[in-house]
Design a protein around this motif. Structure first.
Motif, short mmCIF file in Angstrom:
data_model
loop_
_atom_site.label_atom_id
_atom_site.label_comp_id
_atom_site.label_asym_id
_atom_site.label_seq_id
_atom_site.Cartn_x
_atom_site.Cartn_y
_atom_site.Cartn_z
N ASP A 1 0.85 -1.06 -0.04
CA ASP A 1 0.06 0.16 0.20
C ASP A 1 0.95 1.19 -0.07
O ASP A 1 1.71 1.24 0.13
CB ASP A 1 -1.16 0.13 0.83
N LEU A 2 0.37 2.50 -0.16
CA LEU A 2 1.06 3.55 -0.36
C LEU A 2 1.75 4.02 0.99
O LEU A 2 3.07 3.93 0.98
CB LEU A 2 -0.11 5.10 -0.28
N ARG B 1 6.25 4.03 0.81
CA ARG B 1 6.32 5.39 1.66
C ARG B 1 7.94 4.49 2.15
O ARG B 1 9.30 5.42 1.79
CB ARG B 1 5.77 5.87 2.00
N ALA C 1 3.77 10.40 -3.88
CA ALA C 1 2.76 11.23 -4.05
C ALA C 1 1.26 10.14 -4.17
O ALA C 1 0.80 10.46 -3.01
CB ALA C 1 2.43 12.42 -4.75
N GLU C 2 1.46 9.15 -4.46
CA GLU C 2 0.55 8.28 -5.29
C GLU C 2 1.34 7.24 -5.22
O GLU C 2 2.23 6.83 -6.11
CB GLU C 2 -0.17 8.75 -6.53
N THR D 1 -0.05 2.47 -10.73
CA THR D 1 0.62 3.64 -10.81
C THR D 1 1.45 4.10 -10.00
O THR D 1 0.87 3.85 -8.62
CB THR D 1 -0.62 4.46 -11.08
N VAL E 1 3.57 8.20 -8.24
CA VAL E 1 3.81 9.65 -8.92
C VAL E 1 4.62 9.99 -8.01
O VAL E 1 4.30 9.91 -6.86
CB VAL E 1 2.47 10.60 -8.64
N SER F 1 4.06 -2.06 -8.31
CA SER F 1 2.61 -2.04 -7.81
C SER F 1 1.44 -3.31 -8.42
O SER F 1 1.03 -3.19 -7.53
CB SER F 1 1.82 -0.49 -7.92
N ARG G 1 7.36 16.23 -10.74
CA ARG G 1 7.01 14.99 -10.36
C ARG G 1 6.53 14.31 -11.46
O ARG G 1 6.80 14.40 -13.14
CB ARG G 1 5.14 16.46 -10.67
N ARG H 1 4.76 10.79 -13.38
CA ARG H 1 3.68 9.87 -12.69
C ARG H 1 3.93 8.73 -14.29
O ARG H 1 4.14 8.69 -15.07
CB ARG H 1 2.28 10.71 -13.90
N THR I 1 2.78 4.78 -15.14
CA THR I 1 2.11 3.69 -15.14
C THR I 1 2.01 2.41 -15.65
O THR I 1 3.21 2.75 -16.54
CB THR I 1 0.66 4.42 -16.31
#
Length: 141
Positions: A10-11, A15, A32-33, A38, A40, A75, A100, A102, A104
């Motif tokens: 999980d996030l 982290r 961030a995500e 995905t 970020v 992920s 930033r 991103r 995928t």
């Protein structure tokens, strides 16, 4: 009961994985995500990370793409992953206060994921695409 082949992350766990990377900590990267193919990753554009013309150094952009691609792949593949290869194209100078990225997952199998990543610099709330990358992430399990 046996352990799942690719335990979910999980996030918060992602982290913690990022915080365990000394180089990422040195650069000030933050996730961030994260999840569902995905990721970020954000990085403050400090003066120490710029090249002689004031733009973020290409090596910083490559690092950010590499890590975002790996987290996106992780992920879906689980936490035991490495980058198998990546390419990056620098589209315009990276001038801004924040980087930033991103990433995928485009396609994944049990052992690898092919991912794409867009890199943006943010200045005064406006995000501008500065680079694009793609890579293959492989499971080490």
């Amino acid at each position: 009961m046996t352990e799942p082949a690719n335990p979910p992350v999980d996030l918060a766990a992602a982290r913690r994985l990022l915080a365990a990377q000394p180089f990422s900590v040195l650069l000030g990267a933050r996730l961030a995500e994260f999840g569902d193919g995905t990721a970020v990753l954000e990085l403050p554009a400090r003066d120490e990370l710029r090249q002689q013309n004031g733009y973020l150094h290409g090596g910083v952009l490559s690092y950010a793409a590499d890590n975002a691609l790996t987290f996106a792949g992780g992920s879906v593949l689980g936490p035991s992953v490495l980058t198998g290869g990546l390419t990056i194209s620098y589209l315009r100078p990276a001038a801004g206060d924040l980087l930033r990225t991103r990433a995928t997952v485009v396609h994944a199998s049990r052992r690898q994921a092919f991912c794409r990543c867009d890199l943006f610099v943010v200045q005064d709330g406006e995000a501008v695409l500065c680079a694009a990358a793609q890579g293959t992430i492989v499971s080490t399990r």
